[in-house]
Motif scaffolding. Structure first.
Motif, short mmCIF file in Angstrom:
data_model
loop_
_atom_site.label_atom_id
_atom_site.label_comp_id
_atom_site.label_asym_id
_atom_site.label_seq_id
_atom_site.Cartn_x
_atom_site.Cartn_y
_atom_site.Cartn_z
N ASN A 1 -55.53 98.08 -19.30
CA ASN A 1 -54.54 99.15 -18.67
C ASN A 1 -53.64 97.63 -18.57
OD1 ASN A 1 -53.82 101.59 -19.88
ND2 ASN A 1 -54.68 102.88 -17.93
N ALA B 1 -49.60 102.07 -16.80
CA ALA B 1 -50.49 102.39 -17.31
C ALA B 1 -49.62 102.38 -19.39
CB ALA B 1 -50.48 104.33 -17.56
N ASP C 1 -53.81 106.71 -21.84
CA ASP C 1 -53.84 106.03 -21.84
C ASP C 1 -54.75 104.59 -22.43
OD1 ASP C 1 -55.91 105.44 -19.98
OD2 ASP C 1 -54.73 105.00 -18.34
#
Length: 398
Positions: free
Chosen positions: A3, A23, A35
């Motif tokens: 992320n 995210a 994610d």
């Protein structure tokens, strides 16, 4: 990549018009998202009331893939099978006779604004909308939006838009002038805090339009397509518009919107008066056909109403358990809001962030309400999970 790495790259190239969650989403299925780090989220926002059948619904995905392999785009100088099939479904299941396709809710509302003006007598161009309304981000749609903070920095606003006090029929009638051509409103104001317009009020607006020879435009961009438990929210209210706009759920995540109206009013649009290059794109419309057929399947909308009633009762119970943070619940179907007290409002953004950390996606809107617009396939177990986690967050804050 994780992320953080994707976020860092995005921060270097994207214009900062959104407050994004920290995210990068990579996969969706049903009511859940994952994610880049592999974390799972229960999604009660559904792309802001878009993914009504859930993420990557198999039949929608299949229709998109099949259509993309046959024909992606040819422009509206030609007919296409998916566009006609979707228009037929919309006409067959609404008050309307004719459909114009565009790509977003704002575009659909722009089309409605232009149609109302060109249809009406010369000199009749003003459109009355309501304070608290939201009709899109293009300039005319912003001008129609009854929230002044959306206007700041973009003045002067286009002429011909007036905002009436929410819920006050006499105040609305006092604004009608010889220049007025239409009244524009949402059956439930979503962005300003899930504020339903009462049946009496909407019936009163319809009567005003009839008495003064005005068009009634319903913006059902958020409320339409099953969100409130009927195909269109106005069906529950005994009020039929002259023009209606749809978007969000229509393409199940692909850009697609529609403006619907009657034969008589539609005749004011002739070749060259309005257009949208990508409007009614075959791939988007192929998805839309599946969405409509699913929503109209026996028992689907009844299930939405049942689930919505259960969710509403659970939210009301939560408000009673934590009166220092919440005063009650409102909305219809699966467009619901938990109204916050002054103390709750002070923690609104924090509540959303804490829920996100716990793997649940909601949002805080109108600076007063936690809004819930999950996929219409959401289960009672999903709702129980949300309520349990929200209770935990309230308990922490208390």
């Amino acid at each position: 990549m994780n992320n953080s790495e994707w976020i860092e790259r995005g921060e270097q190239v994207l214009i900062h018009t959104y407050r994004r969650f920290p995210a990068a989403m990579v996969r969706g299925e049903g009511c859940r998202l994952w994610d880049e780090n592999g974390k799972e989220y229960l999604d009660f926002l559904s792309g802001i009331a878009v993914c009504v059948l859930g993420h990557c619904q198999p039949e929608v995905t299949r229709a998109i893939r099949n259509q993309a392999g046959e024909l992606v785009h040819v422009s509206n100088l030609f007919y296409t099978r998916p566009q006609i099939e979707l228009a037929e479904l919309l006409v067959r299941n609404s008050f309307a006779d004719r459909v114009f396709f565009a790509n977003s809710g704002a575009e659909a509302n722009e089309a409605a604004i232009k149609l109302a003006r060109i249809y009406s007598a010369p000199g009749k161009y003003e459109i009355i909308s309501l304070l608290g309304s939201f009709h899109g981000r293009t300039l005319a749609a912003v001008a129609a939006t009854g929230q002044p903070h959306f206007h700041r920095g973009f003045e002067p606003m286009p002429e011909g838009f007036i905002n009436a006090e929410f819920g006050d029929l006499q105040a609305l009638e006092a604004l009608i002038s010889p220049q007025t051509c239409a009244i524009l409103c949402e059956p439930i104001q979503g962005e300003s805090g899930v504020r339903p317009l009462s049946q009496d009020y909407l019936q009163g607006i319809r009567a005003l339009c009839d008495r003064h020879g005005l068009l009634l435009i319903f913006d059902e961009v958020q409320t339409g397509l099953g969100r409130t438990g009927t195909l269109f929210a106005h069906e529950q209210l005994g009020v039929t518009p002259d023009i209606m706009t749809l978007a969000k759920a229509l393409g199940s995540g692909l850009p697609l919107s529609a403006m619907l109206t009657t034969e008589k009013i539609a005749a004011a649009f002739t070749p060259g008066t309005h257009a949208a290059t990508f409007g009614g794109n075959p791939v988007s419309c192929a998805a839309g056909v599946v969405v409509l057929r699913q929503l109209l399947a026996p028992g689907f909308l009844e299930a939405v109403r049942d689930t919505g009633a259960y969710f509403m009762a659970e939210l009301q119970g939560l408000a009673e358990k934590f009166p220092q943070f919440a005063s009650g619940a409102r909305g219809r179907g699966l467009l619901l809001g938990l109204t916050l007290t002054e103390k709750g409002i002070a923690h609104g953004a924090e509540i959303v962030n804490r829920m996100f950390e716990r793997g649940l996606i909601i949002n805080f809107t109108g600076n007063q309400v936690l809004r819930f617009v999950p996929p219409l396939i959401v289960t009672r177990n999903d709702i129980d999970t949300l309520i349990r986690e929200l209770e935990a967050v309230f308990a922490e804050l208390a």
